[in-house]
Design an enzyme around this catalytic site. Sequence first.
Site, PDB file in Angstrom:
ATOM      1  N   LYS A 186      43.082  42.775  27.927  1.00 53.23           N
ATOM      2  CA  LYS A 186      42.194  42.598  29.092  1.00 53.23           C
ATOM      3  C   LYS A 186      42.711  41.341  29.793  1.00 53.23           C
ATOM      4  O   LYS A 186      42.384  40.207  29.422  1.00 53.23           O
ATOM      5  CB  LYS A 186      40.752  42.432  28.608  1.00 53.23           C
ATOM      6  CG  LYS A 186      39.766  42.161  29.707  1.00 53.23           C
ATOM      7  CD  LYS A 186      39.251  43.463  30.264  1.00 53.23           C
ATOM      8  CE  LYS A 186      38.198  43.253  31.325  1.00 53.23           C
ATOM      9  NZ  LYS A 186      38.587  42.445  32.464  1.00 53.23           N
ATOM     10  N   CYS A 194      13.268  20.595  49.279  1.00 56.63           N
ATOM     11  CA  CYS A 194      13.282  19.462  50.211  1.00 56.63           C
ATOM     12  C   CYS A 194      12.623  19.921  51.507  1.00 56.63           C
ATOM     13  O   CYS A 194      12.955  20.989  52.033  1.00 56.63           O
ATOM     14  CB  CYS A 194      14.729  19.057  50.474  1.00 56.63           C
ATOM     15  SG  CYS A 194      14.955  18.164  52.006  1.00 56.63           S
ATOM     16  N   LEU A 234      34.745  47.986  34.026  1.00 55.27           N
ATOM     17  CA  LEU A 234      34.729  48.457  32.641  1.00 55.27           C
ATOM     18  C   LEU A 234      33.455  47.997  31.968  1.00 55.27           C
ATOM     19  O   LEU A 234      33.015  46.866  32.192  1.00 55.27           O
ATOM     20  CB  LEU A 234      35.891  47.817  31.886  1.00 55.27           C
ATOM     21  CG  LEU A 234      37.262  48.440  32.013  1.00 55.27           C
ATOM     22  CD1 LEU A 234      38.286  47.572  31.306  1.00 55.27           C
ATOM     23  CD2 LEU A 234      37.260  49.818  31.378  1.00 55.27           C
ATOM     24  N   TYR A 281      50.953  43.090  36.565  1.00 56.84           N
ATOM     25  CA  TYR A 281      51.004  43.950  35.381  1.00 56.84           C
ATOM     26  C   TYR A 281      50.232  45.231  35.682  1.00 56.84           C
ATOM     27  O   TYR A 281      49.062  45.169  36.047  1.00 56.84           O
ATOM     28  CB  TYR A 281      50.381  43.242  34.173  1.00 56.84           C
ATOM     29  CG  TYR A 281      51.290  42.190  33.597  1.00 56.84           C
ATOM     30  CD1 TYR A 281      51.429  40.955  34.214  1.00 56.84           C
ATOM     31  CD2 TYR A 281      52.050  42.447  32.464  1.00 56.84           C
ATOM     32  CE1 TYR A 281      52.293  39.993  33.704  1.00 56.84           C
ATOM     33  CE2 TYR A 281      52.912  41.497  31.948  1.00 56.84           C
ATOM     34  CZ  TYR A 281      53.029  40.274  32.572  1.00 56.84           C
ATOM     35  OH  TYR A 281      53.885  39.334  32.075  1.00 56.84           O
ATOM     36  N   ASP A 292      43.289  38.391  32.367  1.00 57.43           N
ATOM     37  CA  ASP A 292      42.310  37.618  33.136  1.00 57.43           C
ATOM     38  C   ASP A 292      42.913  37.267  34.499  1.00 57.43           C
ATOM     39  O   ASP A 292      43.261  36.125  34.762  1.00 57.43           O
ATOM     40  CB  ASP A 292      41.947  36.351  32.350  1.00 57.43           C
ATOM     41  CG  ASP A 292      40.621  35.792  32.796  1.00 57.43           C
ATOM     42  OD1 ASP A 292      39.965  36.417  33.647  1.00 57.43           O
ATOM     43  OD2 ASP A 292      40.246  34.716  32.303  1.00 57.43           O
ATOM     44  N   CYS A 296      13.922  13.877  48.493  1.00 53.77           N
ATOM     45  CA  CYS A 296      15.228  14.555  48.524  1.00 53.77           C
ATOM     46  C   CYS A 296      16.330  13.524  48.286  1.00 53.77           C
ATOM     47  O   CYS A 296      16.375  12.498  48.963  1.00 53.77           O
ATOM     48  CB  CYS A 296      15.425  15.234  49.877  1.00 53.77           C
ATOM     49  SG  CYS A 296      17.096  15.877  50.083  1.00 53.77           S
ATOM     50  N   CYS A 320      18.318  13.376  51.917  1.00 54.95           N
ATOM     51  CA  CYS A 320      17.722  12.892  53.176  1.00 54.95           C
ATOM     52  C   CYS A 320      16.450  12.072  52.962  1.00 54.95           C
ATOM     53  O   CYS A 320      15.924  11.503  53.907  1.00 54.95           O
ATOM     54  CB  CYS A 320      17.452  14.060  54.120  1.00 54.95           C
ATOM     55  SG  CYS A 320      16.088  15.099  53.562  1.00 54.95           S
ATOM     56  N   GLU A 345      44.999  48.037  24.891  1.00 55.34           N
ATOM     57  CA  GLU A 345      45.734  47.165  25.820  1.00 55.34           C
ATOM     58  C   GLU A 345      45.067  45.793  25.875  1.00 55.34           C
ATOM     59  O   GLU A 345      44.003  45.597  25.303  1.00 55.34           O
ATOM     60  CB  GLU A 345      45.724  47.787  27.230  1.00 55.34           C
ATOM     61  CG  GLU A 345      46.268  49.193  27.272  1.00 55.34           C
ATOM     62  CD  GLU A 345      45.986  49.887  28.606  1.00 55.34           C
ATOM     63  OE1 GLU A 345      45.838  49.200  29.622  1.00 55.34           O
ATOM     64  OE2 GLU A 345      45.899  51.124  28.588  1.00 55.34           O
ATOM     65  N   CYS A 359      17.918  17.436  57.093  1.00 61.68           N
ATOM     66  CA  CYS A 359      18.615  17.204  55.821  1.00 61.68           C
ATOM     67  C   CYS A 359      20.064  17.680  55.948  1.00 61.68           C
ATOM     68  O   CYS A 359      20.331  18.869  56.133  1.00 61.68           O
ATOM     69  CB  CYS A 359      17.914  17.950  54.686  1.00 61.68           C
ATOM     70  SG  CYS A 359      18.767  17.729  53.112  1.00 61.68           S
ATOM     71  N   LYS A 402      35.288  42.241  24.485  1.00 59.67           N
ATOM     72  CA  LYS A 402      35.506  40.861  24.915  1.00 59.67           C
ATOM     73  C   LYS A 402      35.575  39.915  23.720  1.00 59.67           C
ATOM     74  O   LYS A 402      34.860  40.112  22.735  1.00 59.67           O
ATOM     75  CB  LYS A 402      34.353  40.411  25.830  1.00 59.67           C
ATOM     76  CG  LYS A 402      34.298  41.123  27.172  1.00 59.67           C
ATOM     77  CD  LYS A 402      35.418  40.640  28.063  1.00 59.67           C
ATOM     78  CE  LYS A 402      35.224  40.994  29.512  1.00 59.67           C
ATOM     79  NZ  LYS A 402      34.281  40.231  30.230  1.00 59.67           N
TER      80      LYS A 402
HETATM   81  N1  5U1 Z   1      44.449  46.827  30.484  1.00 62.67           N
HETATM   82  C1  5U1 Z   1      43.476  47.185  31.338  1.00 62.67           C
HETATM   83  N2  5U1 Z   1      42.714  46.326  31.984  1.00 62.67           N
HETATM   84  N3  5U1 Z   1      41.873  47.078  32.727  1.00 62.67           N
HETATM   85  C2  5U1 Z   1      40.869  46.695  33.563  1.00 62.67           C
HETATM   86  N4  5U1 Z   1      43.152  48.442  31.637  1.00 62.67           N
HETATM   87  C3  5U1 Z   1      42.136  48.401  32.510  1.00 62.67           C
HETATM   88  N5  5U1 Z   1      41.445  49.383  33.106  1.00 62.67           N
HETATM   89  C4  5U1 Z   1      40.452  49.041  33.952  1.00 62.67           C
HETATM   90  C5  5U1 Z   1      40.143  47.686  34.199  1.00 62.67           C
HETATM   91  C6  5U1 Z   1      39.040  47.336  35.127  1.00 62.67           C
HETATM   92  O1  5U1 Z   1      39.674  49.974  34.591  1.00 62.67           O
HETATM   93  C7  5U1 Z   1      39.847  51.386  34.431  1.00 62.67           C
HETATM   94  C8  5U1 Z   1      39.765  51.894  33.050  1.00 62.67           C
HETATM   95  C9  5U1 Z   1      38.720  51.967  35.234  1.00 62.67           C
END
Ligand code: 5U1
Length: 675
Positions: free
Chosen positions: A119, A428, A85, A227, A121, A410, A413, A117, A434, A318
């Site tokens: 993002k 080095c 994205l 998810y 992690d 170094c 070593c 939505e 080393c 972000k």
């Molecule tokens: N919620 C969400 N996260 N996410 C990550 N949707 C979503 N869509 C993605 C990605 C990488 O990619 C498609 C839109 C291509």
Amino acid sequence: MAASPEIVQKARELRQQLRYHNHRYYVLDDPEISDDGYDRLFRELQMLETAHPELSAADSPTRRVGGEPIPAFVSVPHVVPMLSLGNVFSAEELHDFERRIRDRLPPDSRDIEYCAELKLDGLAISLIYEQGRFIYGATRGDGTTGEDISHNLRTIRNLPQVLDFTEPPALLEVRGEVLMPRAGFLRLNAEAAAKGEKVFANPRNAAAGSVRQLDPAIAARRPLAFYAYSVVRAEGVNLPQTQFEVLQWLKSGGFTLSDEIRMGSGLAFVEQFYEDIGQRREQLPFDIDGVVIKVNSLQKQQQLGFVSREPRWAVAWKFPAQRAVTTVEAVDFQVGRTGALTPVARLRPVLVGGVTVSNVTLHNLDEIRRLGLHVGDTVEVMRAGDVIPKVDRVVSSLPGAMPVEMPCQCPVCGSAIVQEEGGVVARCSGDYTCEAQVQRRLAHFVSRKAMDIDGLGERWLVQLLDAGLVRNSADLYRLTESALLEAGLEGMGEKLAANIVLAIAKSRETTLPRFLFSLGIRGVGESTALSLAEYFGDIDALMQADVEVLKQVPDVGEVSAAWIVGYFSQPEHRELIQAFRDAGVIWKPVERHHVQPLAGQTWVLTGALTVFSRDEAKVRLQKLGAKVSGSVSKKTSVVVAGEAAGSKLEDANRLGVAVWSEEQLLAMLREQGLD
Ligand code: 5U1
């Protein structure tokens, strides 16, 4: 004896109850029953299934304990590439995103509806279902090819094994994120710490580490959740018309979605969503690093298409980097595989966005000068999402604070340090004497893009070197299970020893590009290794090549040509190559493009391409014999003009040079078998 209707019904109820409690425990972190209560339900179902094996459905919660370990990961191509994205970091950038969309949509569809939505992690994965049954799932990998991790995905409690649709699609490909909810992560780390084991830095690493295990029993013990966020292929079903509805449809099929999915029009709606989620971020059950905004209409998504491997119709907004202030206690120097010294700041440990940071790389002396950093300084450290933490600025220096000096010897070593590349890189000179260089070279050799020897992490490499079992990478091929067991390596057992020896044996059959890359020759990265392999076809011809010949190879310049010649002129490297051959390391013949239909031609790539990156297109054109140049002249054969091509396209038109669209380029590459 066949199960009575009552028993069939009882088993169904138990499965439903267990699924519900799994969701409460692993996803919501809000269990309703005690562990004992859960175990009782689980055992009751297990007993019914043992007595009546016909009841034991593939999707039964009793199956989520992990099957047999797999010997190695298998690569799987993604039929639909897994794209990334684009990011925006401010409301202004978001407005630019919308402006770009507006410019491409017909004037009558200007009021843009979005699906907003989270993002998440975690780790992006793709799942394939046939006739409603889970068939396999893979990691993103490089977007084109991922790794089959089905054995681990089958252990994830909320990942449906069988979909709840009355008429399931013949084929369904769902994308989403595997993550570890925060509460489960804290529990897992607390348990590991209590046992004196290594803890994970953050939930994302814990999730990634769990699904990249060969043994599914490990993943089964980790509190992972899946998810869903999109459908990329659906056959034998009429999908709804909007992203929002597709998500609701996925939910009805048994997938877990985040609760924070909204639909609305205009950027005010998006900004409100971003603010709201930003304020509640810490209360969510999992880590997120922003929000994702998608054009809701699937038809409009199709009209908008993709650019540079990113959809035009979606963007990640972000959250700002997280920051914290701490002090620099020391600056040490780490030695890399080519001897380059990297300064590393040792910090008073500080929490940045939920992760304890105590070491950060300072890259090189230039960076230290740019920051004006001294030992003892108070500094601001920042971390944005999964980006490696860095020192952003010096907040204050004490009078007389110690400047950072490059050592003359170094630190590992004791060999002399030589300055290179305008004094920015210090190296080095110890080479094979080393220990640090030897260890890093081995780590590079076994790494995924090199010989891909699974299970040989730094922990083992250090011990193998210390025990004198290996001195160089070719020695790995002489390791035996008994040698590993007899050396008294900490934590080594029969199963591990067998797995390591098996993984090493598997790597014997490799490809020439991989082998060349694994040697760690300066200037020979992945793409140069590929070019060298294709140009020379075998290693003997490469070993005999001089600088002039090497300069003919696409991607190889004067400097790297000299490094390559230097490498192969050293007797110990020639002996090393022989040792690999003696140990049975072999590679398949290289597919060389003997026919070079574009030999003698010069091509120019300009603008953004959607299917390949410009570098990928360049490598392909070079394989066909073309020279790829950065500027247009009368001698240019073809200019490929991608999205938003600018002055080079104008030059081509002015000079009467042929201009191709990306589609024409793709059609030609397809014809040559290079798509
Ligand atoms: N919620 C969400 N996260 N996410 C990550 N949707 C979503 N869509 C993605 C990605 C990488 O990619 C498609 C839109 C291509």
